[in-house]
Every structure is written in C-alpha cells, then in structure tokens.
Design a protein around this motif. Sequence first.
Motif, PDB file in Angstrom:
ATOM      1  N   GLU A 108       0.826  -1.024  -0.042  1.00  0.00           N
ATOM      2  CA  GLU A 108      -0.037   0.003  -0.089  1.00  0.00           C
ATOM      3  C   GLU A 108       0.796   1.251   0.056  1.00  0.00           C
ATOM      4  OE1 GLU A 108      -0.588  -2.527   1.830  1.00  0.00           O
ATOM      5  OE2 GLU A 108      -2.549  -3.246   1.516  1.00  0.00           O
ATOM      6  N   TRP A 109       1.960   1.271   0.717  1.00  0.00           N
ATOM      7  CA  TRP A 109       2.816   2.281   0.687  1.00  0.00           C
ATOM      8  C   TRP A 109       3.473   2.614  -0.663  1.00  0.00           C
ATOM      9  CZ3 TRP A 109       8.228   3.213  -0.304  1.00  0.00           C
ATOM     10  CH2 TRP A 109       8.772   4.733   0.014  1.00  0.00           C
ATOM     11  N   ARG A 110       3.796   1.547  -1.290  1.00  0.00           N
ATOM     12  CA  ARG A 110       4.171   1.850  -2.608  1.00  0.00           C
ATOM     13  C   ARG A 110       3.246   2.235  -3.799  1.00  0.00           C
ATOM     14  NH1 ARG A 110       6.895  -3.369  -1.552  1.00  0.00           N
ATOM     15  NH2 ARG A 110       5.356  -4.525  -2.446  1.00  0.00           N
ATOM     16  N   HIS A 111       2.139   1.999  -3.351  1.00  0.00           N
ATOM     17  CA  HIS A 111       1.256   2.376  -4.305  1.00  0.00           C
ATOM     18  C   HIS A 111       0.763   4.026  -4.013  1.00  0.00           C
ATOM     19  CE1 HIS A 111      -1.086  -1.635  -5.026  1.00  0.00           C
ATOM     20  NE2 HIS A 111       0.018  -1.573  -5.642  1.00  0.00           N
ATOM     21  N   THR A 112       0.877   4.320  -2.690  1.00  0.00           N
ATOM     22  CA  THR A 112       0.681   5.830  -2.570  1.00  0.00           C
ATOM     23  C   THR A 112       1.881   6.531  -2.868  1.00  0.00           C
ATOM     24  OG1 THR A 112      -0.690   5.118  -0.623  1.00  0.00           O
ATOM     25  CG2 THR A 112       0.332   7.216  -0.694  1.00  0.00           C
ATOM     26  N   THR A 113       3.201   5.952  -2.641  1.00  0.00           N
ATOM     27  CA  THR A 113       4.325   6.706  -3.009  1.00  0.00           C
ATOM     28  C   THR A 113       4.218   7.206  -4.738  1.00  0.00           C
ATOM     29  OG1 THR A 113       5.214   5.920  -1.171  1.00  0.00           O
ATOM     30  CG2 THR A 113       6.811   6.998  -3.042  1.00  0.00           C
ATOM     31  N   LEU A 114       4.085   5.944  -5.276  1.00  0.00           N
ATOM     32  CA  LEU A 114       4.047   5.932  -6.963  1.00  0.00           C
ATOM     33  C   LEU A 114       2.916   6.966  -7.259  1.00  0.00           C
ATOM     34  CD1 LEU A 114       4.896   2.416  -7.544  1.00  0.00           C
ATOM     35  CD2 LEU A 114       6.508   4.259  -7.701  1.00  0.00           C
ATOM     36  N   ALA A 115       1.771   6.831  -6.887  1.00  0.00           N
ATOM     37  CA  ALA A 115       0.959   7.932  -6.994  1.00  0.00           C
ATOM     38  C   ALA A 115       1.240   9.010  -6.969  1.00  0.00           C
ATOM     39  CB  ALA A 115      -0.629   7.570  -6.540  1.00  0.00           C
TER      40      ALA A 115
END
Length: 536
Positions: free
Chosen positions: A278-285
Amino acid sequence: MEGKVSDTATLTPEQRVLPSWTEPLAIAGSASLGGPLGRHAAIGRHWFWTPLRVALLLAVVALAIGWFGKAACAQQFFNEESEQLELDWRSNRPFAAMCYSDIIPLYSAERLDQGGFPYQTSWVDDEGKPTAHTRYMEYPVLTGLFQWVNAKLTEGWLTIADAGWLPTGLPVTIFFDISAFWLALAWLATIWAVTRTAGRRPWDAALIAASPLVMVHAFTNFDTLATACAAAAILAWSRRRPGIAGVLIGIGAAAKLYPFFLLGPLLVLCLRAGRMREWRHTTLAALGTWGLVNLPILLAFPRGWWEFFHRNSLRGADPDSLYNVVQQFTGWAGFDGQVPFGESPFWLNLVSAGLFLACCAGIAFVALHAPTRPRLAQLGFLVVAAFLLTNKVWSPQYSLWLVPLAVLAVPRWRLLLAWMTVDALVWFPRMAFYLGEDNKGLPDDWFLSFVVLRDLAVVALCALVIYEIYHPARDLVRRGGYDDPHGGVLDGAEDRVTIGRRRAGQRAGRNDGDDRPAPSGAGSSSGSVDLDTRNT
C-alpha cells in the motif's frame, strides 16, 4: 472489526464522543447554553445541524474575521496628484494596521498584472545596480498557476465591470478578493476532510474551524490549498484508498512541498505492519501526480521552474527561525557569516537539512520501538513540526500546516487552543517589529520572545504526542479499545517489524479499568521481527 468506525453516519449514540461530556473546555462552555447534553438526548438525528455543518458555519465566521483583518491592506484612495485610484499603503499601513498579506504585493511583484504566463515571464530586480539579477515566479507550479488563473479572472471581472454589470475597483483589490474566495473554499474542504476522518470525534473539527490561526493567516499566503490536499489524502488513506491518497499528496506537494512529508510516517508504519504494498502504491501515485503537474512547466520553461528551488536555497535564516533567535540574542554571526549576494548559505542549508533528517530518524525509531504502533496523525504531526522547528524558514502561515494534524493527533481542546492562540499572537509583535522602533514599533527582542514561546508550545505538543505514543491508554482517540481510526489498512494490523522487545500483553487504546478487548492484531507482537534481539 470491533472498535472500527469508518463513517460518522453509521455511529450510534454510544460510539460518538460528546465534548460536553468529555472535554473540560466544552463542559465549561456549555454552562451558558443549559449545560452538557442530557443522557437521554437523541444524538445525531437533527435534520440539518450535523457536526460538519456546525464546523463549516464556525469556519465561515472565522474566515470572515480573517478577511476583514486583511481588508485594511486592500483599501484604495484617490490620489489627487496622479488623479487616479491607488492602493492605500501610506504611513506603513500593512504593519501599523497589522493587515499584511503576501497576496497583495505578489500581484505586481510576480508580474501577474502584466498578463504574462508565470515561469515564462522574467524580469530584472535591482536593475542598474550591482545586485541586479533575473527573476521568475518563485512559487511551486500549482501555486503559481493558481495566481495566474486568478489574475485572468481579475481581467475578466474588470471587463464585465466596465460594462456596468459588476462593481469595480483596483485590479489588485479584485485579485485579492478572488484569491481569498478560493482559499476560503480550500479551508472549508480541509474541515470537511478532517470531520470525515475523525469518525467518532467529529466535533474536534470545530477547533480547526474556530482556530485563531485561520483568523490571522488564512489569507496571508496560499497555504490552504496544500492543507486541503493533505487532509483529503489522510481521509482517502483512512478509507483504504492508497492510490487516491497518493494522488492528493502529489497535488498538494505541487502547491507546497509539505504534503510529501506524509510519505515518511506512512513508510515506517507500513514497514511495522508489513503493508509495504500500500505504501508503494501511495508513493508512486504521489510522485507520478507531482511529476505530471510539474513536467510540462519543467520541459517548457526549465529556468522558470527551477526558480522556486533556487530562491529557497539562497534564503538566509528567517526572522521566525530558531537560528535567527540564537543569532540575535547571542550576537553570533551564524554558520556562514556574511554571505555574498547571490550565494547560498551552505552550512545553514546543510545543518537545517541534517537536523530535520536526524529528527525524522528519531521519529522513525519511536514508531518502530513504541510498544503499540503509533497512529498516522501522531507521526504526521511530529514530522511536520520537526521540519518547522529545524528549517531556516518558518513563515507565519506555515503554522496552518499543523492545525489539521494536531487536531487528529492530540485532540485536547484546551491545549490546542492555547498553542494556536500563542502562535497567532506572534503575528502582532512581528508586524510591530517590521514597523520599526522609529515608527513606534517594538524592538526585535519582543518579537523573538514570542517566537520562542511559539516554539516551546510546539515542542510541548510534540512531547505530549510522544508520551501518548508510549502510553496509549492516555490517547483520547484510542479510548474504548480503538487502534488507529485514521490508519486505513494499518488499523488493527499485526506488527511485523519492531525495534526492541515489547511488553507482553500491551493493548492499543487500553484504558485503566477498560475491560473492552483491543482490536484484533493491535498491540500484538505476533509475527513481529524483533530487530533488537538475537532470537530466531
């Protein structure tokens, strides 16, 4: 899951926190209105006056006070010598009336009154002097475009006004009013997002609505754009929408960089809970959105785009910074001494960045070492406060960044109101300091003393947040067996990575005498990796 609340609309009267029962300030204030809410009152059933609408009404009143406070600097007068209307800044009005707003001088200083596109338009400051230098729009892309759009709306307003359909005035006055309208909407959006995020504590948003800081600084600069995005990002994360949260963080960072700071707390919390996906999704977005907003300007006008970073690197210790306080009270020349014009204060930049990173490392340690995983709002408040305390610049309106996070992190009304009042009051000695002693202003020692009081108040709040992280039973948000109502996928998740051996049986939000079970997984060391031991 027991203890989890996602929407105030689903709350029962037993779940909602009632300030007139629990908050000393509200209890005392309710005395003039008939006393605390009755135990048999119907809660949450009024057809119109919901906590959100009450908070929005309070905010409209506070924003109106804020607008009237700045309106003295938007007054105009007829100059008989030039035979035209001019902005009335005679006799040091911005400082004598304490109404200064960056929005008004920026209209001409950023050449918005000339119709050029920001980041493309350049000009020369101090032309003909040894300090002559080329300038561009010095704000992040979204804030610069916001100013440009408002300048175009000002042109349209004047065109219609010339036809007799609208009242007219100086372009700068109309520009200020249009900007203030959108900034007020952004603050209302901030309150909406915090109210929706607060869950069973919707009345806490009243502190944001009636904050003395918004009365003083809502229209000092353009910071409410970023607070709205940051608050909406936390709301999206709490609703388990990490991608949307990232998009909102990216948009906010394109207005002011501080929403990016939320990615740090999310990193350590997701690491501890084993939710790195979830953190990767947030950071990439977040990075992708920020890039999409910035890339067209960067490619078309690279020098203009870089101006924001260039100007910030050149800035010395701001009057509101601790570095300036130490310099003024001790006579110290600073880390770099007298910096030649056009050069960056190398050591000041390095020390301020290093101190902030050190504080972030300490906050990360607390997040991984505490017996119960901290809440997102707690770490977010600590990181933003650390940045403001260690940064070489603390513009007065930056304090607005802390307000939504503080209300979610430590919703103790009397303490927050005391801090916000002290912080807002710094504005008055600041204006008197800029007025100058020759014009019956205050000496700088008075202003700097208020700065120290403001910083001590923020440090005290940070200490309280850390104390409640290590003593979750004292955390008002966790009371009743809740883990992190704002944490989204983190709420009730089991720990995977920690530092140090945790106390056995520790429960999130467990109060003395509270026999309700903690949420599933909260405070449990099952499956955690103890980085401080050699146990396999």
